[in-house]
Motif scaffolding. Structure first.
Motif, PDB file in Angstrom:
ATOM      1  N   VAL A 337       0.861  -1.187   0.000  1.00  0.00           N
ATOM      2  CA  VAL A 337       0.000   0.000   0.000  1.00  0.00           C
ATOM      3  C   VAL A 337       0.894   1.232   0.000  1.00  0.00           C
ATOM      4  O   VAL A 337       1.810   1.351   0.833  1.00  0.00           O
ATOM      5  CB  VAL A 337      -0.920   0.009   1.243  1.00  0.00           C
ATOM      6  CG1 VAL A 337      -1.703   1.309   1.330  1.00  0.00           C
ATOM      7  CG2 VAL A 337      -1.876  -1.181   1.213  1.00  0.00           C
ATOM      8  N   VAL A 338       0.665   2.143  -0.943  1.00  0.00           N
ATOM      9  CA  VAL A 338       1.510   3.331  -1.095  1.00  0.00           C
ATOM     10  C   VAL A 338       0.885   4.523  -0.382  1.00  0.00           C
ATOM     11  O   VAL A 338      -0.301   4.814  -0.552  1.00  0.00           O
ATOM     12  CB  VAL A 338       1.732   3.645  -2.590  1.00  0.00           C
ATOM     13  CG1 VAL A 338       2.498   4.954  -2.769  1.00  0.00           C
ATOM     14  CG2 VAL A 338       2.482   2.496  -3.271  1.00  0.00           C
ATOM     15  N   LEU A 339       1.700   5.215   0.415  1.00  0.00           N
ATOM     16  CA  LEU A 339       1.282   6.437   1.104  1.00  0.00           C
ATOM     17  C   LEU A 339       1.776   7.627   0.297  1.00  0.00           C
ATOM     18  O   LEU A 339       2.973   7.708  -0.024  1.00  0.00           O
ATOM     19  CB  LEU A 339       1.874   6.496   2.520  1.00  0.00           C
ATOM     20  CG  LEU A 339       1.216   5.646   3.606  1.00  0.00           C
ATOM     21  CD1 LEU A 339       1.269   4.167   3.277  1.00  0.00           C
ATOM     22  CD2 LEU A 339       1.880   5.899   4.959  1.00  0.00           C
ATOM     23  N   VAL A 340       0.858   8.533  -0.038  1.00  0.00           N
ATOM     24  CA  VAL A 340       1.219   9.665  -0.895  1.00  0.00           C
ATOM     25  C   VAL A 340       0.967  10.991  -0.186  1.00  0.00           C
ATOM     26  O   VAL A 340       0.245  11.055   0.811  1.00  0.00           O
ATOM     27  CB  VAL A 340       0.452   9.629  -2.242  1.00  0.00           C
ATOM     28  CG1 VAL A 340       0.699   8.323  -2.968  1.00  0.00           C
ATOM     29  CG2 VAL A 340      -1.040   9.867  -2.052  1.00  0.00           C
ATOM     30  N   SER A 341       1.581  12.036  -0.728  1.00  0.00           N
ATOM     31  CA  SER A 341       1.396  13.388  -0.206  1.00  0.00           C
ATOM     32  C   SER A 341       0.027  13.924  -0.591  1.00  0.00           C
ATOM     33  O   SER A 341      -0.471  13.644  -1.685  1.00  0.00           O
ATOM     34  CB  SER A 341       2.473  14.323  -0.761  1.00  0.00           C
ATOM     35  OG  SER A 341       3.763  13.908  -0.373  1.00  0.00           O
ATOM     36  N   GLY A 342      -0.576  14.717   0.275  1.00  0.00           N
ATOM     37  CA  GLY A 342      -1.852  15.353  -0.023  1.00  0.00           C
ATOM     38  C   GLY A 342      -1.761  16.186  -1.293  1.00  0.00           C
ATOM     39  O   GLY A 342      -0.797  16.927  -1.494  1.00  0.00           O
ATOM     40  N   GLY A 343      -2.746  16.035  -2.174  1.00  0.00           N
ATOM     41  CA  GLY A 343      -2.739  16.778  -3.443  1.00  0.00           C
ATOM     42  C   GLY A 343      -2.196  15.987  -4.612  1.00  0.00           C
ATOM     43  O   GLY A 343      -2.459  16.315  -5.770  1.00  0.00           O
ATOM     44  N   TYR A 344      -1.404  14.931  -4.327  1.00  0.00           N
ATOM     45  CA  TYR A 344      -0.854  14.091  -5.388  1.00  0.00           C
ATOM     46  C   TYR A 344      -1.997  13.401  -6.138  1.00  0.00           C
ATOM     47  O   TYR A 344      -2.987  13.033  -5.536  1.00  0.00           O
ATOM     48  CB  TYR A 344       0.075  13.046  -4.762  1.00  0.00           C
ATOM     49  CG  TYR A 344       0.653  12.042  -5.721  1.00  0.00           C
ATOM     50  CD1 TYR A 344       1.726  12.366  -6.536  1.00  0.00           C
ATOM     51  CD2 TYR A 344       0.105  10.761  -5.824  1.00  0.00           C
ATOM     52  CE1 TYR A 344       2.250  11.432  -7.409  1.00  0.00           C
ATOM     53  CE2 TYR A 344       0.629   9.826  -6.698  1.00  0.00           C
ATOM     54  CZ  TYR A 344       1.700  10.173  -7.492  1.00  0.00           C
ATOM     55  OH  TYR A 344       2.210   9.253  -8.370  1.00  0.00           O
ATOM     56  N   PRO A 345      -1.951  13.251  -7.474  1.00  0.00           N
ATOM     57  CA  PRO A 345      -0.830  13.480  -8.386  1.00  0.00           C
ATOM     58  C   PRO A 345      -0.757  14.908  -8.948  1.00  0.00           C
ATOM     59  O   PRO A 345      -0.001  15.158  -9.874  1.00  0.00           O
ATOM     60  CB  PRO A 345      -1.113  12.484  -9.506  1.00  0.00           C
ATOM     61  CG  PRO A 345      -2.600  12.425  -9.576  1.00  0.00           C
ATOM     62  CD  PRO A 345      -3.082  12.580  -8.165  1.00  0.00           C
ATOM     63  N   GLY A 346      -1.550  15.826  -8.394  1.00  0.00           N
ATOM     64  CA  GLY A 346      -1.433  17.234  -8.773  1.00  0.00           C
ATOM     65  C   GLY A 346      -0.364  17.904  -7.922  1.00  0.00           C
ATOM     66  O   GLY A 346       0.628  17.283  -7.549  1.00  0.00           O
ATOM     67  N   ASP A 347      -0.560  19.174  -7.615  1.00  0.00           N
ATOM     68  CA  ASP A 347       0.396  19.892  -6.767  1.00  0.00           C
ATOM     69  C   ASP A 347       0.336  19.332  -5.348  1.00  0.00           C
ATOM     70  O   ASP A 347      -0.743  19.150  -4.791  1.00  0.00           O
ATOM     71  CB  ASP A 347       0.067  21.384  -6.749  1.00  0.00           C
ATOM     72  CG  ASP A 347       0.275  22.024  -8.116  1.00  0.00           C
ATOM     73  OD1 ASP A 347       1.117  21.512  -8.882  1.00  0.00           O
ATOM     74  OD2 ASP A 347      -0.411  23.021  -8.418  1.00  0.00           O
ATOM     75  N   TYR A 348       1.475  19.069  -4.775  1.00  0.00           N
ATOM     76  CA  TYR A 348       1.528  18.522  -3.422  1.00  0.00           C
ATOM     77  C   TYR A 348       2.660  19.201  -2.656  1.00  0.00           C
ATOM     78  O   TYR A 348       3.588  19.756  -3.242  1.00  0.00           O
ATOM     79  CB  TYR A 348       1.743  17.001  -3.438  1.00  0.00           C
ATOM     80  CG  TYR A 348       2.994  16.564  -4.157  1.00  0.00           C
ATOM     81  CD1 TYR A 348       4.226  16.543  -3.513  1.00  0.00           C
ATOM     82  CD2 TYR A 348       2.953  16.202  -5.505  1.00  0.00           C
ATOM     83  CE1 TYR A 348       5.377  16.173  -4.178  1.00  0.00           C
ATOM     84  CE2 TYR A 348       4.104  15.815  -6.171  1.00  0.00           C
ATOM     85  CZ  TYR A 348       5.319  15.800  -5.495  1.00  0.00           C
ATOM     86  OH  TYR A 348       6.455  15.435  -6.155  1.00  0.00           O
ATOM     87  N   GLU A 349       2.571  19.135  -1.336  1.00  0.00           N
ATOM     88  CA  GLU A 349       3.595  19.735  -0.489  1.00  0.00           C
ATOM     89  C   GLU A 349       4.592  18.687  -0.024  1.00  0.00           C
ATOM     90  O   GLU A 349       4.224  17.549   0.255  1.00  0.00           O
ATOM     91  CB  GLU A 349       2.945  20.401   0.733  1.00  0.00           C
ATOM     92  CG  GLU A 349       2.118  21.630   0.381  1.00  0.00           C
ATOM     93  CD  GLU A 349       1.565  22.331   1.606  1.00  0.00           C
ATOM     94  OE1 GLU A 349       1.817  21.847   2.739  1.00  0.00           O
ATOM     95  OE2 GLU A 349       0.886  23.356   1.448  1.00  0.00           O
ATOM     96  N   SER A 350       5.856  19.073   0.054  1.00  0.00           N
ATOM     97  CA  SER A 350       6.909  18.205   0.581  1.00  0.00           C
ATOM     98  C   SER A 350       7.407  18.775   1.906  1.00  0.00           C
ATOM     99  O   SER A 350       6.940  19.807   2.370  1.00  0.00           O
ATOM    100  CB  SER A 350       8.059  18.099  -0.417  1.00  0.00           C
ATOM    101  OG  SER A 350       7.650  17.382  -1.562  1.00  0.00           O
ATOM    102  N   GLY A 351       8.364  18.076   2.491  1.00  0.00           N
ATOM    103  CA  GLY A 351       8.979  18.565   3.725  1.00  0.00           C
ATOM    104  C   GLY A 351       8.168  18.312   4.975  1.00  0.00           C
ATOM    105  O   GLY A 351       8.402  18.934   6.013  1.00  0.00           O
ATOM    106  N   LYS A 352       7.206  17.388   4.913  1.00  0.00           N
ATOM    107  CA  LYS A 352       6.384  17.058   6.080  1.00  0.00           C
ATOM    108  C   LYS A 352       7.077  15.970   6.914  1.00  0.00           C
ATOM    109  O   LYS A 352       7.466  14.933   6.370  1.00  0.00           O
ATOM    110  CB  LYS A 352       4.998  16.560   5.653  1.00  0.00           C
ATOM    111  CG  LYS A 352       4.224  17.532   4.752  1.00  0.00           C
ATOM    112  CD  LYS A 352       3.925  18.835   5.457  1.00  0.00           C
ATOM    113  CE  LYS A 352       3.067  19.760   4.579  1.00  0.00           C
ATOM    114  NZ  LYS A 352       2.879  21.079   5.221  1.00  0.00           N
ATOM    115  N   ALA A 353       7.216  16.211   8.212  1.00  0.00           N
ATOM    116  CA  ALA A 353       7.861  15.239   9.102  1.00  0.00           C
ATOM    117  C   ALA A 353       7.027  13.958   9.181  1.00  0.00           C
ATOM    118  O   ALA A 353       5.799  14.015   9.298  1.00  0.00           O
ATOM    119  CB  ALA A 353       8.042  15.843  10.482  1.00  0.00           C
ATOM    120  N   ILE A 354       7.701  12.815   9.100  1.00  0.00           N
ATOM    121  CA  ILE A 354       7.030  11.505   9.128  1.00  0.00           C
ATOM    122  C   ILE A 354       7.320  10.850  10.472  1.00  0.00           C
ATOM    123  O   ILE A 354       8.476  10.777  10.902  1.00  0.00           O
ATOM    124  CB  ILE A 354       7.537  10.603   7.985  1.00  0.00           C
ATOM    125  CG1 ILE A 354       7.344  11.306   6.624  1.00  0.00           C
ATOM    126  CG2 ILE A 354       6.814   9.257   7.994  1.00  0.00           C
ATOM    127  CD1 ILE A 354       8.057  10.607   5.472  1.00  0.00           C
TER     128      ILE A 354
END
Length: 424
Positions: A337-354
């Motif tokens: 199961v793949v976890l993706v960034s909010g907004g993907y596959p469009g514009d999404y934000e990076s740099g979120k602490a996991i």
């Protein structure tokens, strides 16, 4: 031996996890790697397309085998670069030379190859801007929906399924005249739309013999119920229940063997993986596409099912004696199961602490779009992590991987909870 894996995604994370288990490995390097691959070997900040930087790394670290993960360096000729380098030509590279990489680098080349060697595939014709008028006329003779494919690499975005004639004509013009996908769509393949169930079959070859690796099915759409935009892949399952012995015999005799023999007949040397994207059309296999490397996220389901030493198979490719090597498979099912960034596959934000990865005990967490900053793992891409579990059934594996995907946290996290439901 010292081994280098080239790449930075979930596929390379799975390769690093598997190869690190081998007693044949002294040192493992991953270039550039991600926040997860560092636990299996040494990350080196060199891009997959920086051939000179990679060459220097191989020489300074006494690397004896190179495994290329992504398609771009293969299509750009990294294997040829090594063969033409006086100090590197003896280093085995797992991945085809530029000529063989055209199977993925050019959809038109791949279609002509299949037609030449009798590999079952959808009917198609190719057009460029000089033959646009003929292409528009051809569309008028075809059934809908119809598929338009950019000839070159388009980061997984170059395939359009058009449901009306007006849409198909407009998109063909946008691709050829307006360079909708850049240079990749300077030629467009117009292809018959095949209905059925998709799956992927993976082959490893030394150019003479081959090994058939486990089948897998991936899920491209962002939304549950296979809805919404296409992505790089939201999850995968291996094996595929309908890919039984009878079906896989057809795949091997009609597709795998003609592909390997076709490469030989065409004088194309090939050492590496062949990903065969298939459509099961009423029990008959048709090729949708070739890729010249393992898939992502299918690798994250396929490799955990290989119980034996993967390095032994890679050495078989390097030494040209792959048919003499054997490998063992787990009877269990793997679900990823793949976890993706909010907004993907469009514009999404990076740099979120996991957080909370360390509390996942029953699944394997493969990193894809991650990086480490001051000891903190952060998101650094659209697809961030893949959580893979093995179970006695599809249901058991999915239940575990989905539960563990829910245990991990980062702001905006999203994942599909219905991966594999269509197979239950």
């Amino acid at each position: 031996m010292n081994i280098l894996i080239i790449g930075s995604g979930g596929r390379e994370s799975a390769f690093a996890w598997k190869i690190a288990q081998s007693k044949q490995v002294s040192e493992l390097y991953i270039a550039p790697g991600n926040a997860g691959t560092g636990q299996y070997g040494h990350n080196v900040p060199i891009k997959a397309t920086d051939f000179d930087g990679l060459a220097n790394l191989v020489l300074t670290k006494d690397i004896q085998l190179v495994l290329v993960g992504p398609e771009e360096p293969l299509v750009n000729g990294i294997h040829d670069f090594f063969l033409n380098h006086p100090e590197l030509k003896h280093i085995p590279v797992i991945g085809p030379q530029k000529a063989g990489a055209q199977l993925e680098g050019s959809k038109d080349f791949a279609k002509q190859f299949m037609q030449r060697h009798g590999v079952p595939t959808a009917n198609s014709r190719s057009f460029d801007k000089d033959t646009l008028t003929a292409g528009l006329a051809y569309l008028e003779t075809q059934k809908l929906p119809i598929v338009l494919k950019a000839d070159g690499l388009a980061a997984g975005k170059g395939v359009l399924i058009c449901t009306t004639l007006d849409e198909a004509k407009a998109e063909l013009q946008a691709m050829l005249l307006d360079a909708k996908f850049g240079q990749a769509s300077s030629t467009v393949v117009i292809e018959e739309f095949l209905t059925g169930i998709e799956l992927s079959v993976f082959v490893l070859t030394d150019g003479e013999g081959y090994k058939l690796l486990p089948s897998a099915k991936d899920y491209k759409r962002i939304g549950e119920g296979d809805t919404g935009l296409n992505t790089g892949g939201m999850g995968s399952v291996s094996p595929v229940p309908f890919a039984d012995e009878e079906f896989m015999d057809k795949v091997e005799t009609r597709i795998v063997i003609p592909t390997i023999e076709g490469l030989k007949k065409d004088g194309i040397p090939y050492k590496g993986f062949i990903f065969i994207g298939l459509m099961n059309r009423g029990g008959e296999p048709y090729v949708i596409e070739y890729n010249v490397r393992m898939g992502d996220p299918e690798t994250q389901s396929v490799l955990p099912r290989i119980e034996s030493d993967l390095v032994d198979l890679l050495r078989g490719v390097a030494e040209g004696n792959l048919t003499e090597r054997s490998f063992t498979l787990s009877p269990k099912t793997a679900a990823s199961v793949v976890l993706v960034s909010g907004g993907y596959p469009g514009d999404y934000e990076s740099g979120k602490a996991i957080s909370n990865i360390e509390n996942v005990k029953e699944s394997i967490v493969f990193h894809a779009g991650t990086q480490e900053e001051n000891g903190v793992v952060k998101s650094a891409g659209g697809r961030v992590l893949a959580v893979t579990a093995l179970g006695d059934s599809i249901f058991d594996a999915l239940q575990q991987s989905t539960a563990d995907a829910g245990r991990i946290y980062f702001e905006g996290k999203y994942f599909r909870r219905d991966i594999g439901f269509d197979l239950l």
